[in-house]
Enzyme design. Structure first.
Site, short mmCIF file in Angstrom:
data_model
loop_
_atom_site.label_atom_id
_atom_site.label_comp_id
_atom_site.label_asym_id
_atom_site.label_seq_id
_atom_site.Cartn_x
_atom_site.Cartn_y
_atom_site.Cartn_z
N ASP A 1 -17.00 37.09 95.99
CA ASP A 1 -18.48 36.95 96.24
C ASP A 1 -19.10 37.01 94.79
OD1 ASP A 1 -20.80 36.50 97.35
OD2 ASP A 1 -20.30 37.98 99.24
N ASP B 1 -24.09 31.27 95.06
CA ASP B 1 -23.89 32.35 95.81
C ASP B 1 -23.65 31.65 97.23
OD1 ASP B 1 -23.36 34.62 97.66
OD2 ASP B 1 -25.59 35.33 97.37
N GLU C 1 -22.13 34.79 106.40
CA GLU C 1 -22.19 35.92 105.61
C GLU C 1 -23.72 36.36 105.27
OE1 GLU C 1 -22.24 38.29 102.07
OE2 GLU C 1 -22.97 36.81 102.24
#
Length: 374
Positions: A238, A183, A215
């Site tokens: 994502d 991620d 983010e």
């Protein structure tokens, strides 16, 4: 390009991207690596002063501008203070689970100075201490130095970022990879491969692929990127937690698995019923485009709502940019979120890039973004 070759290329790229330290606010090395991958195929590549990356490819026919963007940062730590006896106080950056910190190896700064997050010896712990999860404010990093001067001689200074010391491991089935920063280096891999696959420009409109900064600490870069690009629509790429492990017995709560295709978050974000939160909802035209390509290519897509959790994507911020940008969250399932052993399946990345290529090359020419079209 043949699917096996695409998968191998993406696997090598993912391993490259996850080898780079890029905690929120210091994503420079990730952005440099992405820019180098994008420049041979894009008409132009830019990096904003905030740290957002964009690469533009203009199609051969008129049409809308689509922004397809990941985020470049990862969770981690920030050196807060250097004690005179050589230990480091630190802050968390992003959603690092507190129960995963004690006793972990870390790398500090671009030079990857090794350290460990210290732990009181188990022999000396009281039963209550053994049951207690200690937060970052009660912990420290040990770099095996006896003074602040020694620490600084290693090149460490306040504000340096640190990450869990972990690299990608291939499982017995080589389609499965685990490690830190999946991620969202998985998303970075997808958008870079997409630009390469669309490099001939045989599509309508304009493709902008991007990577937002920060983010993990509040989707800082997304709204700025939306304002700067002002696309007709945006797809935020994502990752998303998978619910296919024994500690997730309620399949309806998180009904997605790794290896069964990318996921579209139809609605996601914090529950806003009692307090301010964030929320994203897929635009119906983008949903139709994904459905069309899933059917045309025979590729699986998982659909879910994920509301009421501390989970959302940059899509929630794109909704506030410009006049409000039609958006969707397209996510790669992965297990063990925000841990050093995030686990995913490469086939989900390949399926996603094929679907996105189909949207750019087949759907962009006819997409109808009229909200009342249904």
């Amino acid at each position: 390009m043949e699917r096996t070759a695409v998968k191998q290329e993406m696997k090598e790229m993912l391993c490259d991207f996850t080898s780079i330290i890029g905690v929120s606010g210091e994503e420079q090395d990730v952005v440099r690596a992405m820019a180098a991958r994008l420049k041979p195929y894009a008409d132009e590549v830019k990096v904003s002063t905030l740290g957002n990356l964009t690469a533009v490819k203009r199609g051969s026919r008129p049409g809308p501008t689509v922004l397809i963007a990941s985020h470049s940062d990862e969770i981690g730590f920030c050196v807060k203070y250097i004690y005179e006896d050589g230990f480091l106080a630190f802050d968390k950056l992003g959603g690092v689970p507190e129960n995963l910190m004690v006793g972990r190896k870390v790398w500090i700064g671009r030079n990857r100075v090794p350290g460990v997050i210290g732990a009181k010896p188990g022999h000396l712990m009281t039963p209550e201490e053994a049951r207690t999860v200690r937060g970052a404010k009660d912990l420290y990093i040990d770099v095996a130095c006896s003074s602040a001067g020694e620490v600084r001689a290693l090149g460490i200074r306040e504000g340096d970022r640190a990450v869990f010391a972990d690299t990608v491991s291939e499982m017995a089935n080589p389609d499965f990879l685990c490690g830190r920063a999946m991620d969202n280096r998985a998303g970075c891999t997808v958008v870079c491969e997409l630009m390469k696959l669309c490099a001939d420009g045989d599509f309508a409109g304009t493709l902008v692929v991007g990577a937002t900064c920060r983010e993990e600490v509040g989707m800082v870069g997304a709204r700025a990127l939306g304002h700067a690009v002002h696309p007709d629509y945006v797809i935020a790429v994502d990752t998303v937690p998978a619910g296919d492990t024994p500690d997730q017995p309620r399949r309806g709560l998180l009904p997605i698995s790794i290896g069964k295709g990318p996921a579209v978050l139809l609605a996601d974000g914090c529950d806003c019923s009692h307090q301010y939160g964030v929320f994203s909802s897929v635009h119906p035209a983008i949903r139709r485009a994904i459905e069309n390509q899933s059917a045309a290519q025979g590729l699986p897509v998982q659909w879910l709502s994920l509301v009421g959790f501390l989970s959302t994507t940059d899509a929630a911020e794109y909704a506030y940019a410009g006049d409000g940008i039609p958006q969707a969250s397209f996510a790669i399932p992965r297990r063990y979120s925000h841990s050093p052993v995030e686990l995913l399946n490469m086939n989900d990345l390949v399926d996603m890039v094929c679907l996105l290529q189909g949207i750019v090359e087949k759907e962009n020419e006819t997409i109808n973004l009229d909200f009342l079209a249904d």
